[in-house]
Design a protein around this motif. Sequence first.
Motif, PDB file in Angstrom:
ATOM      1  N   ILE A 125     -19.281 -15.832  19.110  1.00  6.50           N
ATOM      2  CA  ILE A 125     -19.685 -17.356  18.977  1.00  6.50           C
ATOM      3  C   ILE A 125     -18.359 -18.210  19.280  1.00  6.50           C
ATOM      4  CG2 ILE A 125     -20.324 -19.098  17.302  1.00  6.50           C
ATOM      5  CD1 ILE A 125     -21.757 -16.757  15.798  1.00  6.50           C
ATOM      6  N   ARG A 126     -17.296 -17.693  18.922  1.00 10.35           N
ATOM      7  CA  ARG A 126     -16.098 -18.618  19.065  1.00 10.35           C
ATOM      8  C   ARG A 126     -15.634 -18.605  20.370  1.00 10.35           C
ATOM      9  NH1 ARG A 126     -13.044 -21.379  16.580  1.00 10.35           N
ATOM     10  NH2 ARG A 126     -10.944 -20.519  17.768  1.00 10.35           N
ATOM     11  N   VAL A 127     -16.078 -17.646  21.067  1.00 11.60           N
ATOM     12  CA  VAL A 127     -15.583 -17.680  22.820  1.00 11.60           C
ATOM     13  C   VAL A 127     -16.008 -18.794  23.448  1.00 11.60           C
ATOM     14  CG1 VAL A 127     -17.517 -16.246  23.695  1.00 11.60           C
ATOM     15  CG2 VAL A 127     -15.236 -16.088  24.653  1.00 11.60           C
ATOM     16  N   VAL A 128     -16.964 -19.582  23.138  1.00 15.93           N
ATOM     17  CA  VAL A 128     -17.386 -20.471  23.899  1.00 15.93           C
ATOM     18  C   VAL A 128     -16.367 -21.793  23.578  1.00 15.93           C
ATOM     19  CG1 VAL A 128     -19.251 -22.600  23.807  1.00 15.93           C
ATOM     20  CG2 VAL A 128     -19.935 -19.908  23.402  1.00 15.93           C
ATOM     21  N   VAL A 129     -15.882 -21.865  22.339  1.00 20.33           N
ATOM     22  CA  VAL A 129     -14.827 -22.807  22.173  1.00 20.33           C
ATOM     23  C   VAL A 129     -13.443 -22.574  22.858  1.00 20.33           C
ATOM     24  CG1 VAL A 129     -13.457 -23.921  20.026  1.00 20.33           C
ATOM     25  CG2 VAL A 129     -15.854 -23.357  19.719  1.00 20.33           C
ATOM     26  N   LYS A 153     -15.042  -4.866  11.651  1.00 22.11           N
ATOM     27  CA  LYS A 153     -14.950  -4.655  13.198  1.00 22.11           C
ATOM     28  C   LYS A 153     -16.255  -5.492  13.662  1.00 22.11           C
ATOM     29  CE  LYS A 153     -12.245  -0.632  14.187  1.00 22.11           C
ATOM     30  NZ  LYS A 153     -12.346   0.401  14.990  1.00 22.11           N
ATOM     31  N   GLY A 154     -17.469  -5.314  13.051  1.00 22.41           N
ATOM     32  CA  GLY A 154     -18.678  -5.960  13.548  1.00 22.41           C
ATOM     33  C   GLY A 154     -18.779  -7.213  13.290  1.00 22.41           C
ATOM     34  N   TYR A 155     -18.342  -7.745  12.094  1.00 24.04           N
ATOM     35  CA  TYR A 155     -18.121  -8.988  11.924  1.00 24.04           C
ATOM     36  C   TYR A 155     -17.434  -9.958  12.498  1.00 24.04           C
ATOM     37  CZ  TYR A 155     -16.857 -13.432   9.343  1.00 24.04           C
ATOM     38  OH  TYR A 155     -16.571 -14.558   8.991  1.00 24.04           O
ATOM     39  N   ASN A 156     -16.098  -9.266  12.944  1.00 25.83           N
ATOM     40  CA  ASN A 156     -15.060  -9.920  13.936  1.00 25.83           C
ATOM     41  C   ASN A 156     -16.003 -10.054  15.180  1.00 25.83           C
ATOM     42  OD1 ASN A 156     -13.276 -10.096  11.939  1.00 25.83           O
ATOM     43  ND2 ASN A 156     -11.832  -8.581  12.701  1.00 25.83           N
ATOM     44  N   THR A 178     -16.281 -27.469   4.433  1.00 23.76           N
ATOM     45  CA  THR A 178     -15.827 -26.609   5.566  1.00 23.76           C
ATOM     46  C   THR A 178     -16.244 -25.106   5.479  1.00 23.76           C
ATOM     47  OG1 THR A 178     -13.778 -26.389   4.938  1.00 23.76           O
ATOM     48  CG2 THR A 178     -14.220 -28.363   6.402  1.00 23.76           C
ATOM     49  N   THR A 179     -16.851 -24.884   4.671  1.00 28.11           N
ATOM     50  CA  THR A 179     -17.152 -23.378   4.225  1.00 28.11           C
ATOM     51  C   THR A 179     -18.060 -22.665   5.271  1.00 28.11           C
ATOM     52  OG1 THR A 179     -18.850 -23.893   2.951  1.00 28.11           O
ATOM     53  CG2 THR A 179     -16.613 -23.601   1.693  1.00 28.11           C
ATOM     54  N   SER A 180     -18.622 -23.515   6.173  1.00 25.36           N
ATOM     55  CA  SER A 180     -19.713 -22.652   7.069  1.00 25.36           C
ATOM     56  C   SER A 180     -18.828 -22.976   8.540  1.00 25.36           C
ATOM     57  CB  SER A 180     -21.033 -23.242   7.143  1.00 25.36           C
ATOM     58  OG  SER A 180     -20.695 -24.738   7.534  1.00 25.36           O
ATOM     59  N   TRP A 181     -17.690 -23.508   8.476  1.00 26.29           N
ATOM     60  CA  TRP A 181     -17.142 -23.810   9.992  1.00 26.29           C
ATOM     61  C   TRP A 181     -16.452 -22.440  10.249  1.00 26.29           C
ATOM     62  CZ3 TRP A 181     -13.891 -28.866   9.798  1.00 26.29           C
ATOM     63  CH2 TRP A 181     -14.869 -29.989   9.726  1.00 26.29           C
ATOM     64  N   LEU A 182     -16.632 -21.929  11.622  1.00 27.58           N
ATOM     65  CA  LEU A 182     -15.625 -20.835  12.010  1.00 27.58           C
ATOM     66  C   LEU A 182     -14.295 -21.345  12.683  1.00 27.58           C
ATOM     67  CD1 LEU A 182     -18.790 -19.320  14.267  1.00 27.58           C
ATOM     68  CD2 LEU A 182     -17.854 -18.453  12.094  1.00 27.58           C
ATOM     69  N   ALA A 183     -13.391 -20.223  12.224  1.00 26.40           N
ATOM     70  CA  ALA A 183     -12.190 -20.598  12.676  1.00 26.40           C
ATOM     71  C   ALA A 183     -11.502 -19.405  13.217  1.00 26.40           C
ATOM     72  CB  ALA A 183     -11.353 -21.543  11.577  1.00 26.40           C
ATOM     73  N   ASP A 184     -10.385 -19.464  13.906  1.00 26.67           N
ATOM     74  CA  ASP A 184      -9.623 -18.370  14.300  1.00 26.67           C
ATOM     75  C   ASP A 184      -8.619 -17.681  13.155  1.00 26.67           C
ATOM     76  OD1 ASP A 184      -7.308 -20.031  14.527  1.00 26.67           O
ATOM     77  OD2 ASP A 184      -7.513 -20.375  16.438  1.00 26.67           O
ATOM     78  N   LEU A 224     -14.522 -19.975   7.835  1.00 26.12           N
ATOM     79  CA  LEU A 224     -14.969 -18.507   8.071  1.00 26.12           C
ATOM     80  C   LEU A 224     -13.676 -18.105   9.233  1.00 26.12           C
ATOM     81  CD1 LEU A 224     -18.838 -18.855   7.950  1.00 26.12           C
ATOM     82  CD2 LEU A 224     -17.314 -17.873   6.384  1.00 26.12           C
ATOM     83  N   THR A 225     -13.232 -17.085   8.874  1.00 25.16           N
ATOM     84  CA  THR A 225     -12.280 -16.409   9.879  1.00 25.16           C
ATOM     85  C   THR A 225     -12.483 -15.013   9.814  1.00 25.16           C
ATOM     86  OG1 THR A 225     -10.612 -16.058   8.106  1.00 25.16           O
ATOM     87  CG2 THR A 225     -10.402 -18.175   9.067  1.00 25.16           C
ATOM     88  N   PRO A 226     -12.165 -14.332  11.261  1.00 21.79           N
ATOM     89  CA  PRO A 226     -11.813 -13.137  11.344  1.00 21.79           C
ATOM     90  C   PRO A 226     -11.055 -12.171  10.373  1.00 21.79           C
ATOM     91  CG  PRO A 226     -11.363 -13.989  13.473  1.00 21.79           C
ATOM     92  CD  PRO A 226     -11.451 -15.034  12.333  1.00 21.79           C
ATOM     93  N   PHE A 227     -11.382 -10.896  10.049  1.00 27.78           N
ATOM     94  CA  PHE A 227     -10.389 -10.141   9.008  1.00 27.78           C
ATOM     95  C   PHE A 227      -9.124  -9.601   9.982  1.00 27.78           C
ATOM     96  CE2 PHE A 227     -14.735  -9.803   7.116  1.00 27.78           C
ATOM     97  CZ  PHE A 227     -14.412 -10.042   5.801  1.00 27.78           C
TER      98      PHE A 227
END
Length: 113
Positions: A68-72, A59-62, A28-34, A43-46
Motif C-alpha cells: 500500500i505504501r509503495v504508492v506514497v 513478514k506477511g503484514y510488512n 492517527t491509529t489507522s494511518w500507515l507510516a514507515d 500503523l508501522t511495519p515490524f
Amino acid sequence: MWVSEPFECRRHDFHCLKRSGILEGRDTTSWLADKGYIGSDMLTPFRKPRKREQPRWQKGYNFRHNKIRVVVERAIAHLTTWRILHTDYRRPYNTFATTITAVIGLYFFARSE
C-alpha cells in the motif's frame, strides 16, 4: 492534501509533523507510516529482530503494508526528482508552502485529464 510551512534546521519528519499541529484532534491509529514512525500511534511495519528470523506473519503484514505504501513512496520519489527541489528555492522563503501546494495541485490536475 496539505503542506506545512518549512522548518529551519534538519529534523525528522515525525518531529516536524508533531510541531506543525496537524495531528491535534486527529485519530492517527489507522494511518500507515514507515519505520521512522515506530513508537507513534500509527500503523508501522515490524522491525526484524536482531540475530533472529522474523516470524512469517510479520513478514506477511510488512508485505501488505508496504504494498500500500509503495504508492506514497513513488509519489515522494517523483517529487524529489523535480528540478525545483534540487536547486535553491529562489522565491521569498515565506511563500514556499503556497508555491509547493500550487505545484502539487497542478501536477495532480494534469494527471487527472
